[in-house]
Design a protein around this motif. Structure first.
Motif, PDB file in Angstrom:
ATOM      1  N   LEU A  10       5.542  11.648   5.206  1.00 36.40           N
ATOM      2  CA  LEU A  10       4.754  10.474   4.830  1.00 36.40           C
ATOM      3  C   LEU A  10       3.268  10.794   4.807  1.00 36.40           C
ATOM      4  CD1 LEU A  10       6.518   7.487   6.609  1.00 36.40           C
ATOM      5  CD2 LEU A  10       6.302   7.905   4.158  1.00 36.40           C
ATOM      6  N   ALA A  11       2.818  11.622   5.739  1.00 35.34           N
ATOM      7  CA  ALA A  11       1.407  12.005   5.744  1.00 35.34           C
ATOM      8  C   ALA A  11       1.061  12.774   4.482  1.00 35.34           C
ATOM      9  CB  ALA A  11       1.078  12.827   6.978  1.00 35.34           C
ATOM     10  N   VAL A  12       1.967  13.663   4.067  1.00 34.79           N
ATOM     11  CA  VAL A  12       1.732  14.399   2.827  1.00 34.79           C
ATOM     12  C   VAL A  12       1.741  13.424   1.657  1.00 34.79           C
ATOM     13  CG1 VAL A  12       2.711  16.108   1.255  1.00 34.79           C
ATOM     14  CG2 VAL A  12       2.635  16.576   3.695  1.00 34.79           C
ATOM     15  N   LEU A  13       2.687  12.506   1.684  1.00 39.76           N
ATOM     16  CA  LEU A  13       2.746  11.505   0.617  1.00 39.76           C
ATOM     17  C   LEU A  13       1.523  10.595   0.650  1.00 39.76           C
ATOM     18  CD1 LEU A  13       6.506  10.479   0.729  1.00 39.76           C
ATOM     19  CD2 LEU A  13       5.404  12.149  -0.742  1.00 39.76           C
ATOM     20  N   ALA A  14       0.882  10.521   1.814  1.00 30.28           N
ATOM     21  CA  ALA A  14      -0.298   9.675   1.943  1.00 30.28           C
ATOM     22  C   ALA A  14      -1.484  10.227   1.176  1.00 30.28           C
ATOM     23  CB  ALA A  14      -0.659   9.487   3.404  1.00 30.28           C
ATOM     24  N   LEU A  17      -2.766   9.397  -4.767  1.00 27.22           N
ATOM     25  CA  LEU A  17      -3.890   9.198  -5.664  1.00 27.22           C
ATOM     26  C   LEU A  17      -4.166   7.708  -5.761  1.00 27.22           C
ATOM     27  CD1 LEU A  17      -3.008  11.709  -8.482  1.00 27.22           C
ATOM     28  CD2 LEU A  17      -4.796  11.853  -6.796  1.00 27.22           C
ATOM     29  N   ILE A  18      -3.139   7.003  -5.939  1.00 24.46           N
ATOM     30  CA  ILE A  18      -3.264   5.554  -5.939  1.00 24.46           C
ATOM     31  C   ILE A  18      -2.027   5.028  -5.243  1.00 24.46           C
ATOM     32  CG2 ILE A  18      -3.409   3.483  -7.340  1.00 24.46           C
ATOM     33  CD1 ILE A  18      -4.766   5.234  -9.434  1.00 24.46           C
ATOM     34  N   ALA A  19      -2.193   4.511  -4.043  1.00 27.59           N
ATOM     35  CA  ALA A  19      -1.041   4.105  -3.251  1.00 27.59           C
ATOM     36  C   ALA A  19      -0.270   3.008  -3.958  1.00 27.59           C
ATOM     37  CB  ALA A  19      -1.503   3.645  -1.876  1.00 27.59           C
ATOM     38  N   ALA A  20      -0.935   2.060  -4.408  1.00 30.86           N
ATOM     39  CA  ALA A  20      -0.301   1.029  -5.221  1.00 30.86           C
ATOM     40  C   ALA A  20      -1.424   0.419  -6.023  1.00 30.86           C
ATOM     41  CB  ALA A  20       0.356  -0.020  -4.349  1.00 30.86           C
ATOM     42  N   VAL A  21      -1.465   0.720  -7.252  1.00 31.19           N
ATOM     43  CA  VAL A  21      -2.505   0.148  -8.085  1.00 31.19           C
ATOM     44  C   VAL A  21      -1.943  -1.165  -8.599  1.00 31.19           C
ATOM     45  CG1 VAL A  21      -3.945   0.434 -10.115  1.00 31.19           C
ATOM     46  CG2 VAL A  21      -3.383   2.392  -8.723  1.00 31.19           C
ATOM     47  N   GLY A  22      -2.418  -2.213  -8.048  1.00 32.85           N
ATOM     48  CA  GLY A  22      -1.885  -3.519  -8.404  1.00 32.85           C
ATOM     49  C   GLY A  22      -2.566  -4.072  -9.624  1.00 32.85           C
ATOM     50  N   TRP A  23      -2.385  -3.368 -10.731  1.00 38.07           N
ATOM     51  CA  TRP A  23      -2.907  -3.931 -11.963  1.00 38.07           C
ATOM     52  C   TRP A  23      -1.956  -5.026 -12.343  1.00 38.07           C
ATOM     53  CZ3 TRP A  23      -3.323   1.620 -13.807  1.00 38.07           C
ATOM     54  CH2 TRP A  23      -4.613   2.072 -13.614  1.00 38.07           C
ATOM     55  N   GLY A  24      -2.453  -6.159 -12.497  1.00 39.68           N
ATOM     56  CA  GLY A  24      -1.540  -7.192 -12.922  1.00 39.68           C
ATOM     57  C   GLY A  24      -1.995  -8.558 -12.512  1.00 39.68           C
ATOM     58  N   ASP A 144     -11.483  -4.712 -10.085  1.00 44.41           N
ATOM     59  CA  ASP A 144     -12.124  -5.843  -9.419  1.00 44.41           C
ATOM     60  C   ASP A 144     -12.238  -5.566  -7.919  1.00 44.41           C
ATOM     61  OD1 ASP A 144     -12.144  -7.458 -11.793  1.00 44.41           O
ATOM     62  OD2 ASP A 144     -10.020  -7.899 -11.443  1.00 44.41           O
ATOM     63  N   HIS A 145     -11.257  -4.856  -7.396  1.00 41.77           N
ATOM     64  CA  HIS A 145     -11.183  -4.595  -5.958  1.00 41.77           C
ATOM     65  C   HIS A 145     -10.718  -3.160  -5.765  1.00 41.77           C
ATOM     66  CE1 HIS A 145     -10.589  -5.555  -1.731  1.00 41.77           C
ATOM     67  NE2 HIS A 145      -9.373  -5.042  -1.789  1.00 41.77           N
ATOM     68  N   PHE A 146     -11.515  -2.359  -5.074  1.00 42.86           N
ATOM     69  CA  PHE A 146     -11.141  -0.975  -4.765  1.00 42.86           C
ATOM     70  C   PHE A 146     -11.819  -0.624  -3.447  1.00 42.86           C
ATOM     71  CE2 PHE A 146      -9.718   3.025  -7.138  1.00 42.86           C
ATOM     72  CZ  PHE A 146      -9.518   3.751  -5.971  1.00 42.86           C
ATOM     73  N   PRO A 147     -11.210  -1.019  -2.328  1.00 44.85           N
ATOM     74  CA  PRO A 147     -11.853  -0.790  -1.031  1.00 44.85           C
ATOM     75  C   PRO A 147     -11.902   0.697  -0.676  1.00 44.85           C
ATOM     76  CG  PRO A 147      -9.598  -1.529  -0.725  1.00 44.85           C
ATOM     77  CD  PRO A 147      -9.883  -1.607  -2.207  1.00 44.85           C
ATOM     78  N   ASP A 148     -12.908   1.050   0.098  1.00 46.46           N
ATOM     79  CA  ASP A 148     -13.015   2.426   0.587  1.00 46.46           C
ATOM     80  C   ASP A 148     -12.152   2.524   1.836  1.00 46.46           C
ATOM     81  OD1 ASP A 148     -13.682   4.918   1.543  1.00 46.46           O
ATOM     82  OD2 ASP A 148     -15.822   4.675   1.200  1.00 46.46           O
ATOM     83  N   LEU A 149     -10.971   3.097   1.698  1.00 46.06           N
ATOM     84  CA  LEU A 149     -10.022   3.211   2.802  1.00 46.06           C
ATOM     85  C   LEU A 149     -10.104   4.560   3.499  1.00 46.06           C
ATOM     86  CD1 LEU A 149      -6.907   1.608   1.055  1.00 46.06           C
ATOM     87  CD2 LEU A 149      -8.557   0.514   2.587  1.00 46.06           C
ATOM     88  N   LEU A 150     -11.102   5.344   3.141  1.00 50.22           N
ATOM     89  CA  LEU A 150     -11.226   6.685   3.699  1.00 50.22           C
ATOM     90  C   LEU A 150     -11.842   6.631   5.086  1.00 50.22           C
ATOM     91  CD1 LEU A 150     -12.563   8.312   0.447  1.00 50.22           C
ATOM     92  CD2 LEU A 150     -10.206   8.261   1.250  1.00 50.22           C
ATOM     93  N   ARG A 151     -11.665   7.679   5.834  1.00 51.16           N
ATOM     94  CA  ARG A 151     -12.220   7.788   7.180  1.00 51.16           C
ATOM     95  C   ARG A 151     -13.552   8.516   7.116  1.00 51.16           C
ATOM     96  NH1 ARG A 151      -7.059   9.662  10.763  1.00 51.16           N
ATOM     97  NH2 ARG A 151      -6.184   7.599  11.007  1.00 51.16           N
ATOM     98  N   ASN A 159      -2.357   7.300   7.133  1.00 53.20           N
ATOM     99  CA  ASN A 159      -0.982   7.027   6.772  1.00 53.20           C
ATOM    100  C   ASN A 159      -0.941   6.105   5.553  1.00 53.20           C
ATOM    101  OD1 ASN A 159       1.679   5.604   6.845  1.00 53.20           O
ATOM    102  ND2 ASN A 159       1.960   6.987   8.572  1.00 53.20           N
ATOM    103  N   ALA A 160       0.023   6.307   4.689  1.00 47.81           N
ATOM    104  CA  ALA A 160       0.159   5.512   3.465  1.00 47.81           C
ATOM    105  C   ALA A 160       0.312   4.023   3.754  1.00 47.81           C
ATOM    106  CB  ALA A 160       1.331   6.007   2.635  1.00 47.81           C
ATOM    107  N   GLU A 161       0.754   3.685   4.959  1.00 49.81           N
ATOM    108  CA  GLU A 161       0.913   2.274   5.313  1.00 49.81           C
ATOM    109  C   GLU A 161      -0.418   1.525   5.232  1.00 49.81           C
ATOM    110  OE1 GLU A 161       2.773   2.493   9.123  1.00 49.81           O
ATOM    111  OE2 GLU A 161       4.714   3.017   8.273  1.00 49.81           O
ATOM    112  N   VAL A 162      -1.532   2.223   5.456  1.00 53.00           N
ATOM    113  CA  VAL A 162      -2.854   1.599   5.395  1.00 53.00           C
ATOM    114  C   VAL A 162      -3.113   1.058   3.986  1.00 53.00           C
ATOM    115  CG1 VAL A 162      -5.347   2.042   5.546  1.00 53.00           C
ATOM    116  CG2 VAL A 162      -3.785   3.016   7.252  1.00 53.00           C
ATOM    117  N   ALA A 163      -2.923   1.908   2.991  1.00 55.23           N
ATOM    118  CA  ALA A 163      -3.166   1.486   1.612  1.00 55.23           C
ATOM    119  C   ALA A 163      -2.126   0.484   1.154  1.00 55.23           C
ATOM    120  CB  ALA A 163      -3.178   2.700   0.681  1.00 55.23           C
ATOM    121  N   THR A 164      -0.890   0.665   1.575  1.00 54.18           N
ATOM    122  CA  THR A 164       0.169  -0.259   1.183  1.00 54.18           C
ATOM    123  C   THR A 164      -0.123  -1.660   1.719  1.00 54.18           C
ATOM    124  OG1 THR A 164       1.769   1.540   1.144  1.00 54.18           O
ATOM    125  CG2 THR A 164       2.651  -0.687   1.258  1.00 54.18           C
ATOM    126  N   ALA A 165      -0.496  -1.759   2.978  1.00 56.25           N
ATOM    127  CA  ALA A 165      -0.816  -3.058   3.574  1.00 56.25           C
ATOM    128  C   ALA A 165      -1.991  -3.712   2.857  1.00 56.25           C
ATOM    129  CB  ALA A 165      -1.117  -2.897   5.064  1.00 56.25           C
TER     130      ALA A 165
END
Length: 175
Positions: A10-14, A17-24, A144-151, A159-165
């Motif tokens: 999961l860390a590798v999968l994290a 590039l775009i965890a979930a691009v919610g275009w829509g 419209d929304h692209f938060p900086d989720l980086l450390r 973890n990918a759960e951060v971007a997914t949430a």
């Protein structure tokens, strides 16, 4: 699969590039809502996925999705690394045209898919845990929304759960 190995995978999968691009969630009305999601996983080898013949059940969720989706078995990336490949994915341009590699970032000269969706009245959101695909490299153009989720400035991926949430909360908000 043991939990530690699963978390490592999961860390590798994290390196999404775009965890979930919610275009829509079209702005045209509730009865006409649509959702386009582009999820990209960086450095994922198909020969380690069960849907491509790997003996271990490493990706049950992806395998279930693949059973009902179109799979491309001969696709290739336009570059050997993340940033130029991501820019090509989001602009349709070859790296030799967009020139977003090394320290360069995406400039306003290249029109992104998100900009096209936005101009058509769609609500756009981007979520990434990879510095190569982030507002820091200009890949927030058209979102419209692209938060900086980086450390901070480290390359310690979350973890990918951060971007997914974050993506699910944004989709639920619907504003």
């Amino acid at each position: 699969m043991e939990p530690t190995l699963r978390r490592t995978l999961l860390a590798v999968l994290a390196l999404l590039l775009i965890a979930a691009v919610g275009w829509g969630l079209s702005r045209r009305g509730a009865e006409d809502r649509a959702l386009v999601v582009i999820a990209v996983v960086d450095t994922l080898r198909p020969d380690r996925l069960s849907q491509y013949g790997y003996d271990l059940d490493t990706s049950p969720g992806l395998a279930d999705f693949a059973a009902h989706a179109t799979r491309f078995t001969r696709a290739t990336a336009p570059s050997s690394w993340t940033r130029p490949s991501a820019v090509s994915l989001l602009t349709g341009l070859h790296p030799a045209r967009h020139r977003a590699f090394a320290k360069r970032v995406l400039t306003g000269e290249a029109r992104t898919l998100a900009e096209s969706f936005q101009e058509a009245g769609w609500r756009t959101g981007g979520f990434s845990l990879n510095v190569n695909v982030s507002p820091r490299t200009g890949l927030d153009a058209g979102f419209d929304h692209f938060p900086d989720l980086l450390r901070g400035t480290t390359n310690a991926y979350r973890n990918a759960e951060v971007a997914t949430a974050e993506a699910l909360a944004w989709l639920d908000d619907g504003s």
